[in-house]
Scaffold this active site. Structure first.
Site, mmCIF file in Angstrom:
data_model
loop_
_atom_site.group_PDB
_atom_site.id
_atom_site.type_symbol
_atom_site.label_atom_id
_atom_site.label_comp_id
_atom_site.label_asym_id
_atom_site.label_seq_id
_atom_site.Cartn_x
_atom_site.Cartn_y
_atom_site.Cartn_z
ATOM 1 N N LYS A 1 -9.945 9.024 58.861
ATOM 2 C CA LYS A 1 -10.030 8.561 57.469
ATOM 3 C C LYS A 1 -11.376 7.890 57.200
ATOM 4 C CE LYS A 1 -5.041 8.101 57.034
ATOM 5 N NZ LYS A 1 -3.861 7.302 57.321
ATOM 6 N N GLN B 1 -1.619 1.359 57.862
ATOM 7 C CA GLN B 1 -1.367 2.500 58.746
ATOM 8 C C GLN B 1 -0.029 2.319 59.470
ATOM 9 O OE1 GLN B 1 -3.409 5.314 59.143
ATOM 10 N NE2 GLN B 1 -1.713 6.104 60.341
ATOM 11 N N ASP C 1 -1.584 5.069 48.940
ATOM 12 C CA ASP C 1 -0.583 5.873 49.639
ATOM 13 C C ASP C 1 0.557 6.274 48.700
ATOM 14 O OD1 ASP C 1 -0.645 6.987 52.101
ATOM 15 O OD2 ASP C 1 0.271 5.313 53.179
#
Length: 290
Positions: free
Chosen positions: A57, A101, A124
């Site tokens: 990422k 995460q 997200d």
């Protein structure tokens, strides 16, 4: 007669195209906004798979011109400390997106941390406010993997309107939001899962079959309607007799490719699209600040 081979839905190529478009958009917006977009990825502990995802990422961010404000915390970091960091990032005007995460160490409450993230920085797309916006078909940040699947189908001009779509899996990460997005595209949607009776007969109805169950090669050729579109979200690591590991999906790729019209590979299908949509969401959030 030679076996008919499905056309590959190439997520890797599309992800690169999206990243090029985002890079151009940032170059246009940055002089107006006076700073680059910023993404903060918070990782706790030493899960090697998570560390690899986070590195990927951060590399992708660098490629398109997004500043990384990532933080890596030791395994024993407290809930309170992480919530405090998220509060600070919510107030930080340089940060457009915040991502925790997963998975987290067992002593942490991941839902409570997700709820702490401001909905407009929830890249997200997992905050209840953003999921609520999806249910109501209102604009908002969409969950990355499902949004990546829809974008991939659109790229190949695959008609969803009126089609029978079967979503195998009902997680809040993929199954539920993707079922809603397919519904938004006017597909007729069935959600199948581990308690579904006669899964094979349900799956065989699908014009559009999406699977996200995390069980290697569960879907065989006999479960797929000839000419179907097959999207494999599953990622399973298998170790061969020689001790080398490789990634496979939920679909038996070689067998299903002989009956499907379109199919995503694993790796190189949905995975790269997830990261591309994360960057897309960050830039979307950034564009609103300009």
């Amino acid at each position: 007669m030679p076996a008919q081979t499905a056309q590959i839905l190439d997520g890797k190529a599309l992800a690169q195209k999206i990243q090029s478009q985002l890079k151009e958009r940032i170059q246009t917006l940055e002089p107006q906004i006076g700073r680059p977009p910023g993404l903060a990825v918070l990782m706790v502990g030493d899960n090697p798979a998570s560390a690899a995802y986070v590195r990927g990422k951060e590399r992708a961010c660098k490629n398109v011109g997004i500043a990384s404000f990532g933080r890596h915390f030791p395994t024993q970091t407290s809930q309170q400390e992480l919530e405090q960091v998220i509060d600070e990032l919510n107030r930080d005007e340089r940060v457009d997106g915040i991502l925790v995460q997963l998975p987290l160490p067992e002593h942490l409450d991941s839902n409570a941390l997700l709820y702490k993230i401001h909905p407009d920085k929830d890249v997200d797309g997992l905050h209840p406010v953003n999921l609520g916006r999806l249910v109501r078909s209102e604009p908002g940040l969409r969950s990355c993997t499902p949004a990546g699947v829809i974008r991939l189908l659109q790229e190949y001009e695959i008609e969803l309107k009126g089609k029978q779509a079967v979503m195998v899996g009902r997680s809040i990460l993929v199954g539920k939001p993707l079922a809603l997005m397919l519904l938004e595209e006017n597909a007729t949607v069935t959600i199948a899962h581990s308690r579904t009776q006669d899964l094979a007969s349900v799956v065989r109805q699908a014009d559009i079959l999406v699977t996200a169950i995390g069980r290697q090669e569960t879907i065989g050729a006999d479960m797929v309607k000839p000419g179907a579109v097959v999207v494999d979200v599953g990622i399973n690591r298998v170790v061969g007799a020689n001790g080398e590991s490789r990634l496979v999906g939920d679909v038996n790729f070689d067998a299903v490719a002989e009956v499907a019209r379109y199919i995503t590979p694993v790796p190189g299908g949905v995975g790269p699209m997830t990261v591309a949509m994360l960057l897309h969401n960050t830039v979307q959030s950034y564009g609103r600040t300009g």
